[in-house]
Design a protein around this motif. Structure first.
Motif, PDB file in Angstrom:
ATOM      1  N   ASP A   1     -14.548  34.021 114.345  1.00 37.86           N
ATOM      2  CA  ASP A   1     -15.164  34.015 112.853  1.00 37.86           C
ATOM      3  C   ASP A   1     -16.475  33.299 113.020  1.00 37.86           C
ATOM      4  O   ASP A   1     -17.558  33.515 112.230  1.00 37.86           O
ATOM      5  N   LYS A   2     -16.576  32.027 113.379  1.00 36.49           N
ATOM      6  CA  LYS A   2     -17.408  31.117 113.508  1.00 36.49           C
ATOM      7  C   LYS A   2     -18.672  31.483 114.128  1.00 36.49           C
ATOM      8  O   LYS A   2     -19.771  31.465 113.714  1.00 36.49           O
ATOM      9  N   TRP A   3     -18.281  32.142 115.220  1.00 43.30           N
ATOM     10  CA  TRP A   3     -19.484  32.968 116.113  1.00 43.30           C
ATOM     11  C   TRP A   3     -19.927  34.037 115.228  1.00 43.30           C
ATOM     12  O   TRP A   3     -21.469  34.001 115.171  1.00 43.30           O
ATOM     13  N   LEU A   4     -19.318  35.059 114.455  1.00 42.32           N
ATOM     14  CA  LEU A   4     -19.646  35.768 113.938  1.00 42.32           C
ATOM     15  C   LEU A   4     -20.741  35.374 112.377  1.00 42.32           C
ATOM     16  O   LEU A   4     -21.823  35.987 112.362  1.00 42.32           O
ATOM     17  N   THR A   5     -20.202  34.371 112.058  1.00 44.91           N
ATOM     18  CA  THR A   5     -20.990  33.668 110.931  1.00 44.91           C
ATOM     19  C   THR A   5     -22.579  33.010 111.359  1.00 44.91           C
ATOM     20  O   THR A   5     -23.347  33.461 110.750  1.00 44.91           O
TER      21      THR A   5
ATOM     22  N   ARG B   1     -12.656  38.820 109.210  1.00 44.74           N
ATOM     23  CA  ARG B   1     -13.907  39.204 110.008  1.00 44.74           C
ATOM     24  C   ARG B   1     -14.949  39.608 109.062  1.00 44.74           C
ATOM     25  O   ARG B   1     -16.167  39.204 109.367  1.00 44.74           O
ATOM     26  N   VAL B   2     -14.602  40.367 107.931  1.00 41.68           N
ATOM     27  CA  VAL B   2     -15.775  40.638 107.114  1.00 41.68           C
ATOM     28  C   VAL B   2     -16.463  39.491 106.372  1.00 41.68           C
ATOM     29  O   VAL B   2     -17.450  39.632 106.353  1.00 41.68           O
ATOM     30  N   ARG B   3     -15.548  38.436 105.986  1.00 38.62           N
ATOM     31  CA  ARG B   3     -15.947  37.569 105.298  1.00 38.62           C
ATOM     32  C   ARG B   3     -17.111  36.634 106.321  1.00 38.62           C
ATOM     33  O   ARG B   3     -18.174  36.172 105.948  1.00 38.62           O
ATOM     34  N   ALA B   4     -16.710  36.534 107.559  1.00 39.13           N
ATOM     35  CA  ALA B   4     -17.386  35.851 108.544  1.00 39.13           C
ATOM     36  C   ALA B   4     -18.692  36.563 108.657  1.00 39.13           C
ATOM     37  O   ALA B   4     -19.796  35.719 108.798  1.00 39.13           O
ATOM     38  N   LEU B   5     -18.888  37.991 109.097  1.00 35.24           N
ATOM     39  CA  LEU B   5     -20.022  38.463 109.362  1.00 35.24           C
ATOM     40  C   LEU B   5     -20.784  38.926 108.029  1.00 35.24           C
ATOM     41  O   LEU B   5     -21.878  38.606 107.969  1.00 35.24           O
ATOM     42  N   VAL B   6     -20.284  39.817 107.214  1.00 33.72           N
ATOM     43  CA  VAL B   6     -20.985  40.625 106.193  1.00 33.72           C
ATOM     44  C   VAL B   6     -21.356  39.315 104.934  1.00 33.72           C
ATOM     45  O   VAL B   6     -22.261  39.237 104.448  1.00 33.72           O
ATOM     46  N   GLY B   7     -20.258  38.690 104.830  1.00 30.86           N
ATOM     47  CA  GLY B   7     -20.207  37.594 103.797  1.00 30.86           C
ATOM     48  C   GLY B   7     -21.120  36.693 104.246  1.00 30.86           C
ATOM     49  O   GLY B   7     -22.006  35.871 103.377  1.00 30.86           O
ATOM     50  N   GLY B   8     -20.960  36.160 105.434  1.00 28.85           N
ATOM     51  CA  GLY B   8     -21.872  35.165 106.000  1.00 28.85           C
ATOM     52  C   GLY B   8     -23.256  35.413 105.861  1.00 28.85           C
ATOM     53  O   GLY B   8     -24.388  34.744 105.726  1.00 28.85           O
ATOM     54  N   PHE B   9     -23.630  36.780 106.200  1.00 32.55           N
ATOM     55  CA  PHE B   9     -25.204  37.209 106.068  1.00 32.55           C
ATOM     56  C   PHE B   9     -25.558  37.231 104.718  1.00 32.55           C
ATOM     57  O   PHE B   9     -26.508  36.727 104.240  1.00 32.55           O
ATOM     58  N   ALA B  10     -24.829  37.816 103.745  1.00 32.04           N
ATOM     59  CA  ALA B  10     -25.182  37.837 102.223  1.00 32.04           C
ATOM     60  C   ALA B  10     -25.287  36.605 101.532  1.00 32.04           C
ATOM     61  O   ALA B  10     -26.028  36.251 100.717  1.00 32.04           O
ATOM     62  N   SER B  11     -24.416  35.625 101.931  1.00 38.20           N
ATOM     63  CA  SER B  11     -24.322  34.355 101.195  1.00 38.20           C
ATOM     64  C   SER B  11     -24.979  33.139 102.006  1.00 38.20           C
ATOM     65  O   SER B  11     -25.587  32.351 101.225  1.00 38.20           O
TER      66      SER B  11
END
Length: 877
Positions: free
Chosen positions: A754-758, A788-798
């Protein structure tokens, strides 16, 4: 856009027509066809003869009243409602059998499966996905739960309360366990877990000498990563006894870590269910921030045992009564465990980053809302973080002793109740004699108050006048606001850094070092002031307001160096930085960062060199405002590219001036030491990594080399991830190899990935959007898992402001497409992603139009869930 369902209104509250005094549940667990027999002991409250119980996607398999099956014409059943006609006007027993499919439950509400285990999530309205019920917080029942399952599949059977009978069922390969919770509770606190899990066990002796058996359950092989959580639990239990006199009440306390969870954790009575990211921690996989989060969330859910479970909320409008109050309690616990000053700064950073934008946008609502469509959308920063600030203000106004007397009265009077904000405040008013009528506006008025301060010193008469004026901007449904009671903690700093004495004060109520601002404007006059003071206002962030004070750069620099209040030392540095950053992002800046820059660099240098200060505090000061912070300060016609460029220029200017000193600090703090997650060691790492992040921003060969070396040689996740983040946030080519190495090293650990995705999603480069899209198909990503969703898509959006807010609208379209797809499977997570659009109206016209188009496309989609429809409708309003 389709019409939303009729809203729920606080003004329409009415007590339930029936009590359900006892609930006996019998679960026959099966992966696709679980059967639930619910025996409900029901007592009419009045003359109602029709009983309506809510459901959600339920299949009714049987129904009887007082042991007799009901005729087909005696009831009506749909997947969402069970109506029983002509019920007795006396207590009766209703037996309901339902059939549910845990494996198909992608909403992760009710009973579902997570990595092979059965688990539940019932807050806010998940219990209705298990059986038909009066699924509301003010229906409190005593629960007995029998669980039956294949022993080979689920050797562990857990539910709320204390364990009872258990054993094998001969000839079936199945076994059972019975649990009984003697404390009446609402259905949202029901919990069940069944599976094959590892465990860490311990015990705790309460202040009255009772032994409590403790256990934390997780996937096999991860038991060692639960040890810190167990330690945090025991410290939480002892702290609540000491700080609030609250003792645990059951014989056992169980925590279960699951990998599929919509929220952070859930405080179910005696059986807390956690997102595993807030349980699992060891030095190789968890950062210091992770350790602090584990400690804080473990404490939060445990503290709910009294503020949420023993005393629950009467209705969902009172959600802040359990959440805001419990956030305050966990913040106090963490402050006592770590650095109070640094914890306060970190909490305010979170409030300003998450709640202030909510207060200033279309999703603004009071701490206690008066209307909602979907309660799941009101688990918000306003309810949690601002709710905690309101409780903190109450403590500031009443003093610690008065606050404790009020809390004691609240616990004693309302134990076993479903209470309201009025009940809560009445206890403090009675215990202290304080009139809290005006203070109660904090619960009913939305928006962040603005407090303007202006000071005048009369040297001849040794008099200082401080004028404070408050205003609250209009918010949805509340165009006009009344003045609030705002506690302004203060000091008047003299030339030597000490607070000046004064002979008398008039113009407002002043208790010690707290001014009570209660009118739209008040002038406070201090007599007998020997020299011109530098006012230090809102010390410790004594109220959740935006303070505007026309302080000179020299006065702010003086505060950074001399203010005895750590929060205001930090705030002065932030103010200097923000002035420079806003100037640098303006259309006329032409590459300048503004006149505040020299004073800011002086201030940062002074803090960097002051070894008397906590390293963690120095690290906080060195972190200049984020791009989102700057955009919020600008407020309208924001150009995210200009904001990013301004921030980059300022960071380069800091490194250009302080480079050798930054390098010296980084080198000095790099001496070998054994890893420990305690506050002191974590503070040293925080300072070293804050320095590294600034250095790498310059792109110099030496700085980049230092980051690569730290990444490759670090013996803990904190230092390793900080080095990788520095390379990613500077969008340096060296990040590519490091990201690959990181993924390969942790490819089997989802929480680390998750850290990697973010990090992949937060790289401030045009190609990042394509990279994020590609990662949707990566084996390490699963759209079914909220983390996983919060890490990747949420990380991108926020986190990636410039790329989410791309001028071509591609960032908005990507998130909109993802939300529409996810909404079919997990509406709750989809709706929360959509909150990233909350500040769309503050963008410049091109981006504003692109964001609106994406939002309207979502709003017009067919079969949109109520959760997502609610958010998009309010965002566009």
């Amino acid at each position: 856009m389709k019409a939303a369902e009729a809203p729920f209104r606080l003004a329409d509250y009415a007590p339930p027509a029936f009590d359900i005094t006892h609930v006996d549940l019998d679960f026959r667990l099966d992966r696709t066809e679980t059967r639930v027999l619910a025996r409900l002991s029901i007592r009419p409250r009045g003359t109602a003869t029709v009983l309506e119980l809510v459901g959600d996607e339920l299949v009714l398999a049987g129904l009887s009243l007082d042991g007799a099956p009901l005729a087909a014409d005696a009831f009506t059943a749909t997947p969402s409602l069970l109506t029983v006609r002509a019920v007795p006007d006396r207590p009766f027993l209703l037996e309901i059998e339902t059939v549910i499919d845990p494996s198909a439950n992608t909403k992760l509400m009710g009973l579902y499966r997570s990595t092979g285990a059965y688990c539940t999530q019932c807050e806010a309205e998940g219990f209705r996905r298990i059986t038909y019920f009066l699924d509301r917080p003010d229906v409190l029942s005593v629960y007995t739960t029998r669980i039956e399952a294949l022993k080979s599949e689920a050797p562990l059977l857990l539910a709320n309360g204390n364990p009872g009978a258990h054993g094998d069922i001969p000839g079936s390969g199945r076994h059972f366990a019975v649990w009984h919770d003697p404390f009446p509770k609402p259905s949202y606190l029901f919990a069940l877990v069944a599976g094959d899990l590892g465990a860490v066990k311990d015990s705790f002796t309460t202040m009255s000498g009772r032994k409590v058996d403790l256990a934390i359950y997780c996937e096999h092989g991860k038991e060692a990563r639960c040890l810190y959580a167990m330690d945090a639990l025991k410290r939480s239990m002892r702290w609540d006894e000491t700080a609030f006199g609250r003792e645990y009440d059951l014989d056992v306390f169980n925590i279960v870590a699951v990998s599929d969870f919509n929220m952070g954790a859930m405080e179910n009575k005696g059986l807390n269910i956690f997102n595993d990211k807030y349980v699992l921690a060891d030095p190789n996989t968890a950062t210091d921030v992770d350790y602090a989060n584990v400690e804080g969330v473990i404490a939060h859910e445990y503290f709910h045992n009294w503020t949420g479970n023993r005393i629950t909320c009467r209705d969902w409008f009172q959600l802040c009564l359990k959440e805001g109050l419990t956030v305050f309690r966990d913040q106090e616990f963490s402050s006592d465990m770590r650095s109070r000053a640094v914890k306060r700064i970190a909490d305010v950073r979170t409030l300003q980053a998450r709640q202030f934008p909510e207060d200033g946008g279309p999703l603004a609502h009071p701490v206690r809302p008066e209307i909602y469509h979907e309660i799941s959308n009101f688990y918000t920063p306003t309810v949690y973080e601002k709710g905690a600030e309101v409780v903190r203000m109450l403590q500031t106004i009443l003093g610690e002793d008065g606050f404790r007397r009020g809390m004691d009265l609240y616990f004693n009077r309302h134990d076993g109740d479903a209470a309201t904000i009025e009940d809560f405040l009445a206890c403090f008013a009675e215990a202290t004699g304080e009139d809290l009528t005006q203070f109660s506006l904090w619960y009913s008025q939305a928006g962040t108050p603005q407090v303007a301060a202006r000071g005048e010193f009369d040297a001849r008469h040794r008099r200082y006048r401080l004028t404070l004026a408050q205003s609250i901007p209009a918010t949805p449904g509340q165009p006009v606001k009344r003045p609030m009671q705002i506690p302004v903690r203060f000091g008047l700093i003299g030339p030597n850094g000490e607070d000046l004495d004064f002979a008398s004060v008039s113009g407002a109520r002043v208790d010690g070092d707290v001014i009570h601002l209660t009118a739209a404007s008040q002038t406070v006059t201090f007599e007998g002031v020997s020299t011109r003071p530098v006012p230090s206002l809102l010390r410790g962030f004594s109220a959740p307001v935006r303070l505007a004070i026309d302080a000179s750069a020299e006065d702010l620099l003086f505060q950074v160096r001399a203010d005895r209040d750590p929060f205001n030392r930090w705030q002065a540095a932030q103010t200097l930085a923000m002035r420079s950053l806003v100037a640098g992002a303006s259309a006329t800046a032409e590459g300048r960062n503004g006149a505040a820059e020299p004073a800011l660099i002086d201030a940062l240098g002074a803090v960097l060199d002051d070894e008397k200060l906590e390293p963690a505090f120095r690290a906080q000061v060195l972190q200049i405002p984020s791009e989102a912070d700057i955009a919020r300060e600008i407020g309208e016609n924001v150009d995210p590219d200009a904001v990013a460029a301004s921030r980059k220029r300022l960071r380069l200017a800091i490194v250009s001036s302080l480079g050798p000193r930054l390098l010296a600090v980084h080198t000095a703090l790099g001496a070998e030491q054994s890893y420990s997650p305690d506050a002191g060691n974590a503070g040293v790492r925080a300072l070293r990594n804050a320095v590294l992040d600034l250095m790498v921003a310059s792109g110099s060969r030496a700085a980049v080399g230092a980051a690569v070396w730290q990444f490759e040689t670090a013996d803990n996740m904190t230092d390793r991830l900080a080095a990788l983040a520095a390379l990613c946030h500077a969008a340096l080519p060296e990040r590519l190899s490091a990201l690959h190495t990181f993924h390969e090293a942790y490819r089997s650990d989802p929480l680390v990935l998750d850290k990697w995705l973010t990090l992949e999603a937060s790289v401030p480069a045009p190609e990042t959007l394509d990279r994020v899209k590609a990662l949707l198909a990566h084996p390490s990503f699963a759209a079914s898992n909220p983390n996983r969703v919060r890490a990747l898509v949420g990380g991108f959006a926020s986190l990636n402001q410039a790329q989410f807010n791309r001028a071509d609208g591609a960032g908005y379209d990507f998130v909109a497409d993802f939300v529409l797809d996810l909404d079919r499977r997990n509406p709750q997570t989809a709706a929360r992603l959509l909150v990233a659009f909350r500040s769309w109206r503050s963008m410049e016209p091109v981006r504003r139009a692109a964001a609106e188009a994406a939002l309207r496309r979502i709003a017009s989609a067919p079969k949109l869930s109520p959760d997502t429809l609610d958010i998009v409708t309010r965002t566009l309003a």
